[in-house]
Scaffold this motif. Structure first.
Motif, PDB file in Angstrom:
ATOM      1  N   UNK A 190      42.452  39.750  51.574  1.00  0.00           N
ATOM      2  CA  UNK A 190      41.875  39.071  52.819  1.00  0.00           C
ATOM      3  C   UNK A 190      41.615  37.761  52.327  1.00  0.00           C
ATOM      4  N   UNK A 191      40.969  37.483  51.253  1.00  0.00           N
ATOM      5  CA  UNK A 191      40.828  35.950  50.891  1.00  0.00           C
ATOM      6  C   UNK A 191      42.190  35.149  50.935  1.00  0.00           C
ATOM      7  N   UNK A 192      42.981  35.656  50.330  1.00  0.00           N
ATOM      8  CA  UNK A 192      44.347  34.930  50.149  1.00  0.00           C
ATOM      9  C   UNK A 192      44.826  34.670  51.651  1.00  0.00           C
ATOM     10  N   UNK A 219      34.196  24.184  42.178  1.00  0.00           N
ATOM     11  CA  UNK A 219      33.442  24.388  43.482  1.00  0.00           C
ATOM     12  C   UNK A 219      34.331  24.705  44.581  1.00  0.00           C
ATOM     13  N   UNK A 220      35.614  24.238  44.430  1.00  0.00           N
ATOM     14  CA  UNK A 220      36.465  24.820  45.617  1.00  0.00           C
ATOM     15  C   UNK A 220      36.901  26.166  45.644  1.00  0.00           C
ATOM     16  N   UNK A 221      36.430  26.914  44.795  1.00  0.00           N
ATOM     17  CA  UNK A 221      37.005  28.490  44.599  1.00  0.00           C
ATOM     18  C   UNK A 221      35.816  29.518  44.989  1.00  0.00           C
ATOM     19  N   UNK A 222      36.204  30.527  45.785  1.00  0.00           N
ATOM     20  CA  UNK A 222      35.123  31.534  46.002  1.00  0.00           C
ATOM     21  C   UNK A 222      34.981  32.188  44.617  1.00  0.00           C
ATOM     22  N   UNK A 244      41.053  30.184  47.117  1.00  0.00           N
ATOM     23  CA  UNK A 244      41.452  30.186  45.838  1.00  0.00           C
ATOM     24  C   UNK A 244      39.974  30.985  45.164  1.00  0.00           C
ATOM     25  N   UNK A 245      40.098  31.843  43.957  1.00  0.00           N
ATOM     26  CA  UNK A 245      38.996  32.301  43.496  1.00  0.00           C
ATOM     27  C   UNK A 245      38.904  32.323  42.079  1.00  0.00           C
ATOM     28  N   UNK A 246      37.535  32.531  41.664  1.00  0.00           N
ATOM     29  CA  UNK A 246      37.257  32.744  40.268  1.00  0.00           C
ATOM     30  C   UNK A 246      36.756  34.360  40.316  1.00  0.00           C
ATOM     31  N   UNK A 306      48.906  40.911  44.132  1.00  0.00           N
ATOM     32  CA  UNK A 306      48.338  39.743  45.502  1.00  0.00           C
ATOM     33  C   UNK A 306      49.141  38.444  45.362  1.00  0.00           C
ATOM     34  N   UNK A 307      49.589  38.089  44.194  1.00  0.00           N
ATOM     35  CA  UNK A 307      49.881  36.698  43.802  1.00  0.00           C
ATOM     36  C   UNK A 307      48.732  35.825  44.236  1.00  0.00           C
TER      37      UNK A 307
END
Length: 367
Positions: A182-184, A149-152, A189-191, A206-207
Motif C-alpha cells: 500500500x505504501x509503495x 526525514x523523507x521516509x515513512x 520509501x520506508x525505514x 514487494x520491491x
C-alpha cells in the motif's frame, strides 16, 4: 551515523545492533526463568481457581500461539482468545471484559493497554520480553530515523510502546506485505524495524525502497539451513513451513512462508500429511487441534555442534504459566501502565494498522 550509500540503501542495509547488545539479549534469554513445573493435581486446582477469578472479576485471557498449550486451552475454555498479535489486539479492543490477562510478551500487553486504556491489563510476568523489542532501543532508533526525514517509519509489532510512538505505521507478520505494498503504491520509501530477516523478505516480495534496522528474533534466527536440508531428505513428502523472521536461506527452502496464522491454516487446509515447521514450537497446540491426524516436525535450530540458545521455543514466552497467571489475577499484579502522551502517539500508528487491516479483511470482527 553517516548517510548510507545508494548501494547500501538498495540492498536494504542499515545500522547493526551493537555486539554488546546482542550479547546482553542472549544472556537475558538464557537467564529467563520458565514457569514452574506442576503436578497434575496442582494444575487442576489452579485452573479451577483461575476460572472462578475470571468470572468474579469479569476478566478474559488473551494468549499467543507460542505460550504453553495449557494456557491456550484455558483461554479458549473461558471465552478468551488464542491468536497472533494482530488478532490479540483486535480482540482485546472489542472485549467487554474489565480485565485482560495477556499471556505472551510485554509488547503484547502494551498494545492491549494502548487500545483499551480503560481496562486493567495484567501479565503473568512483566519480565517476559522479546529480543526484537530489546534490540531496538527507542532513543537510538529515534536518532537513526532523524537521518531520513523523507521516509515513512514502519515498525514491527514486536517493539516497545516508545518505538511505536516514533512510527508512522505498525505492522505484524500477517499484514506487513499488504501495508508495505500500500505504501509503495502511494510512492513512499520506508525505514523498517526491527527484524532484518522479515524486512528483507518483504523487500524482495514487494520491491519496496527500504532501509532495514538489523534486529533479529533469537528463535527464528537459529533455524539452520544445512540441518533443514538433511531433515527434508529424511522426510521427502513433508511440506516445509517457515516464518519470515527466519534467515533467507531457510526461507528459500520453504513450501509456505508466512505468519503464524498462515502456517496454521496451511496445516489445516493442505492435503499433505507431514509438515516441517520453522517457528516457535508453541504453535503445535493449535496445529494439532485443527489437524490431529497430521505429523508435525520441529525444524532444526541446533547447528552441527548441537548448540542453540532458544531451541525453537522463546524463553520469555515460557515464563507464562498457570501459577503466575493465578497470582496476577488474584493479586492484580503484573499490571501494564503507559504514560498517556506516549500512549496517544503510539495509538495513532497502531490504529492506522488496525483500520487498514479491517478494511482489507485481514482481521475479523469480534463475536
Amino acid at each position: 551515523m553517516s548517510e548510507l550509500s545508494p548501494t547500501q540503501q538498495a540492498s536494504g542495509l542499515a545500522k547493526s545492533v551493537p555486539l554488546e547488545l546482542v550479547n546482553s539479549i542472549n544472556q537475558l534469554a538464557q537467564s529467563a526463568t520458565p514457569a514452574k513445573l506442576l503436578s497434575e493435581a496442582e494444575r487442576d486446582s489452579l485452573k479451577t481457581k483461575i476460572k472462578a477469578l475470571l468470572k468474579e472479576k469479569n476478566a478474559q485471557i488473551v494468549a499467543h500461539y507460542y505460550v504453553d498449550a495449557e494456557l491456550q486451552a484455558l483461554a479458549e475454555e473461558t471465552g478468551g482468545k488464542v491468536a497472533d498479535s494482530l488478532e490479540m489486539a483486535n480482540f482485546g479492543a472489542q472485549s467487554d471484559a474489565d480485565i485482560l490477562v495477556v499471556c505472551g510478551v510485554r509488547f503484547m500487553g502494551e498494545t492491549a493497554k494502548m487500545l483499551s486504556p480503560e481496562k486493567t491489563i495484567l501479565m503473568p510476568d512483566l519480565e517476559a520480553n522479546c529480543s526484537l523489542d530489546i534490540g531496538c532501543p527507542a532513543k537510538e532508533f529515534a536518532e537513526f530515523c532523524k537521518q531520513y526525514p523523507d521516509r515513512k517509519v514502519v515498525v514491527y509489532a514486536n517493539t516497545s510502546v516508545e518505538v511505536k510512538a516514533i512510527a508512522d505505521w505498525v505492522v505484524t507478520s500477517g499484514n506487513a506485505l499488504n501495508i508495505v505494498n500500500h505504501l509503495k503504491e502511494q510512492g513512499e520509501k520506508i525505514i523498517w524495524a526491527p527484524d532484518r530477516h522479515l524486512g528483507h523478505w518483504i523487500q524482495k516480495e514487494t520491491g519496496m525502497d527500504m532501509i532495514l534496522w538489523q534486529g533479529q528474533c533469537i528463535v527464528h534466527n537459529e533455524f539452520q539451513v544445512y540441518e533443514l536440508k538433511s531433515l527434508k531428505e529424511k522426510h521427502p513428502d513433508a511440506k516445509v513451513l517457515v516464518h519470515p523472521e527466519s534467515p533467507e536461506e531457510v526461507v528459500d527452502l520453504a513450501d509456505v512462508v508466512g505468519s503464524t496464522r498462515v502456517m496454521i491454516e496451511a496445516v489445516r487446509d493442505l492435503p499433505d500429511q507431514e509438515f516441517i515447521v520453522a517457528t516457535d514450537l508453541g504453535i503445535f497446540y493449535k496445529m494439532q487441534q485443527l489437524a490431529p491426524e497430521k505429523k508435525l516436525i520441529v525444524a532444526p535450530t541446533a547447528s552441527k555442534d548441537g548448540h542453540c540458545i532458544s531451541c525453537a521455543h522463546c524463553p520469555w514466552m515460557a515464563m507464562n504459566g498457570l501459577e503466575n497467571l493465578y497470582h496476577c489475577l488474584r493479586d492484580s499484579t503484573g499490571e501494564i501502565l503507559i504514560e498517556e502522551n506516549i500512549r496517544q502517539k503510539a495509538l495513532a500508528s497502531v490504529n492506522r494498522m488496525l483500520e487498514f487491516s479491517r478494511q482489507a479483511g485481514l482481521v475479523k470482527a469480534n463475536k
